[in-house]
Design a protein around this motif. Structure first.
Motif, PDB file in Angstrom:
ATOM      1  N   LEU B 159      26.620 -41.530 -61.057  1.00  0.00           N
ATOM      2  CA  LEU B 159      25.744 -41.101 -62.143  1.00  0.00           C
ATOM      3  C   LEU B 159      25.287 -39.657 -61.983  1.00  0.00           C
ATOM      4  N   ASP B 160      25.069 -39.225 -60.741  1.00  0.00           N
ATOM      5  CA  ASP B 160      24.643 -37.842 -60.515  1.00  0.00           C
ATOM      6  C   ASP B 160      25.727 -36.875 -60.960  1.00  0.00           C
ATOM      7  N   ARG B 196      20.056 -34.420 -68.296  1.00  0.00           N
ATOM      8  CA  ARG B 196      20.506 -35.603 -67.570  1.00  0.00           C
ATOM      9  C   ARG B 196      20.003 -36.869 -68.269  1.00  0.00           C
ATOM     10  N   ALA B 240      16.015 -47.993 -64.663  1.00  0.00           N
ATOM     11  CA  ALA B 240      15.332 -47.332 -63.545  1.00  0.00           C
ATOM     12  C   ALA B 240      15.918 -45.934 -63.338  1.00  0.00           C
ATOM     13  N   GLN B 241      17.245 -45.822 -63.428  1.00  0.00           N
ATOM     14  CA  GLN B 241      17.907 -44.512 -63.259  1.00  0.00           C
ATOM     15  C   GLN B 241      17.411 -43.536 -64.321  1.00  0.00           C
ATOM     16  N   ASN B 243      14.577 -43.744 -65.967  1.00  0.00           N
ATOM     17  CA  ASN B 243      13.148 -43.473 -65.789  1.00  0.00           C
ATOM     18  C   ASN B 243      12.861 -42.492 -64.669  1.00  0.00           C
ATOM     19  N   ILE B 244      13.632 -42.571 -63.581  1.00  0.00           N
ATOM     20  CA  ILE B 244      13.424 -41.622 -62.476  1.00  0.00           C
ATOM     21  C   ILE B 244      13.658 -40.203 -63.006  1.00  0.00           C
ATOM     22  N   ALA B 246      13.286 -39.246 -66.122  1.00  0.00           N
ATOM     23  CA  ALA B 246      12.159 -38.923 -67.001  1.00  0.00           C
ATOM     24  C   ALA B 246      10.950 -38.475 -66.178  1.00  0.00           C
ATOM     25  N   GLY B 247      10.710 -39.152 -65.063  1.00  0.00           N
ATOM     26  CA  GLY B 247       9.592 -38.797 -64.183  1.00  0.00           C
ATOM     27  C   GLY B 247       9.737 -37.374 -63.656  1.00  0.00           C
TER      28      GLY B 247
END
Lengths: 197, 270
Positions: B159-160, B196, B240-241, B243-244, B246-247
């Motif tokens: 994903l990265d 991203r 979760a991916q 949201n991280i 977004a954070g």
């Protein structure tokens, strides 16, 4: 010329006021020019502005250099990891990553995984960062620095950043806090500002 | 209008919502002025957000009222100053839209392909104009497309890696026109995180369709999802991916100072 004068502020201005002054002056000088290059006379003025801004920000940061506290740094980190942390703070992410990669796999400690998690987070490789942050906690579950970072990632993963959005826009919070304080002060002198509170 | 980056309207003031609408009406107007009336249809929420971001950094925005040229009953607000930021966003809109059109010609079914091929020459002319005005941006976009295609043809499931081209492109767009090195890095990071997020959100939303049509999807490859019921198992982890990211985006916003629209910029619907 005095950097504060160039930006139109005083030494007693807050950091936020300095940044606002910079943005205003930059827009006045460039007119919002959207391009990678500027005409030479404007470029010279922008260079002057940048020098003033960087000068002020760096000198203020220099005063705060020793206030960095590595809360929960346990144990004796070797000089290697202390150097890495300094380079990380300075923004030399590629160098930090290279230095970490040079450590063979069987010699990688919790600190190695934590700093690797930090550098990958800075470089935007969030998936990798989360995995390494977890590894750091698995290896050293007592280190509060490692668990704080991993907990922050998990909180974000669960949508916790939405709370940050709301508290960043805290005009209502400020108002309620102010009224609540006012009410307490009034009550302590025998009066009452908000009867139902 | 297309785009993933929406504003959380209930959380902002009515005045701020009017300002946001004023920005997209102004972007629509400048698209029409620079590229002709059909180019107005290329307007997206994502580029509106970029405009909001760039205008917020520079400030000095006042609005005057007018009317929508397509709906005379609708009152619009238009930006009442010269705006290189909006001109930039209009150029980027056309460049990205033209590449998307080429993509669509390549990927679509028979009838859609005919339609896209018919409108292609018109937009090719507009693209040519945009390319003359922004050759560097055109280069960046072409590089991004090639990088994206390479990773997809290699069936990348990291994903990265797969989100990196979009992230880097948006980072460059967000940092464009900044002359202070440190602020440029901070703006780049904001754009990077948002880019991203946009890529991963698109990928999650397209899972169902991509499974059916057997198109490339990084989540389908990473979690080896063969049908829709399996998707539910991994949905929490996939979100979760997102949201991280977004954070990290929300944290990055803190590093930059806005002169206007800070509250609107903060309340992205992530």
């Amino acid at each position: 010329m005095d950097p504060y004068e160039i930006l139109g502020i005083t030494p007693s201005s807050t950091d936020e006021e300095i940044k606002i002054a910079y943005r205003k002056r930059a827009f006045e000088v460039t007119g919002g020019h959207m391009g990678e290059e500027l005409p030479p006379d404007i470029a010279a003025k922008v260079d002057e502005l940048n020098a003033a801004y960087d000068n002020i920000i760096d000198s203020r940061r220099g005063n705060n250099a020793y206030s960095y506290s590595s809360t929960g740094s346990y144990g004796n980190y070797s000089q290697f990891y202390i150097d890495l942390r300094q380079k990380l703070r300075a923004g030399n992410y590629d160098e930090v990553e290279g230095m970490l990669q040079s450590i063979p796999e069987n010699e990688r400690s919790g600190e190695w995984y934590y700093i690797y998690a930090q550098v990958t987070y800075k470089k935007g490789r969030f998936t990798e960062s989360a995995e390494y942050a977890k590894r750091a906690c698995d290896i050293d579950s007592t280190n509060p620095e490692y668990s704080d970072f991993y907990r922050k990632i998990q909180a974000d993963a669960a949508g916790g950043y939405r709370q940050t959005q709301i508290s960043s826009s805290d005009e209502c919070c400020k108002l309620c806090a102010f009224l609540s304080c006012l009410d307490c002060c009034c009550e302590s002198t025998g009066n009452d500002c908000i009867p139902c509170c | 209008m297309y785009g993933k980056v929406r504003i959380n309207v209930p959380e902002i003031k009515v005045r701020e919502y009017d300002e946001y609408k004023g920005i997209y009406c102004s972007l629509c107007k400048i698209l029409g002025k620079r590229y002709g009336v059909l180019a107005r249809a290329l307007l997206t929420y994502d580029l509106t957000y970029l405009a909001l971001f760039l205008l917020g950094l520079n400030g000095s925005c006042v609005f005057r009222s007018g009317r929508c040229p397509f709906n005379f009953t609708k009152k619009c607000h238009y930006l009442d100053r010269k705006s290189p930021e909006l001109e930039f966003c209009a150029d980027v809109t056309v460049i990205l839209a033209y590449h998307k059109l080429l993509d669509n010609i390549h990927d679509s079914g028979f009838w859609k392909r005919i339609l896209y091929t018919l409108i292609r020459p018109y937009f090719a002319l507009k693209y040519k104009k945009a390319k003359k005005l922004r050759p560097d941006i055109c280069n960046d976009v072409s590089e991004y497309i090639i990088a994206q295609q390479n990773l997809e043809s290699q069936k990348c499931s990291d994903l990265d890696e797969i989100s990196k081209p979009t992230a880097e492109l948006l980072g460059k767009l967000a940092a464009y026109g900044e002359f202070n090195t440190e602020i440029k890095l901070n703006r780049y990071r904001i754009g990077f995180c948002l880019g991203r997020w946009i890529y991963l959100k698109d990928a999650i939303d397209d899972i169902d369709e991509d499974i059916k049509s057997e198109n490339y999807n990084p989540f389908v490859l990473k979690y080896k999802i063969s049908d829709l019921s399996e998707k539910e198992k991994y949905l929490e982890e996939m979100n979760a991916q997102l949201n991280i990211t977004a954070g990290a985006f929300i944290d990055a916003l803190d590093e930059v100072t806005f002169l206007q629209f800070e509250n609107i910029i903060n309340f992205v619907n992530l």
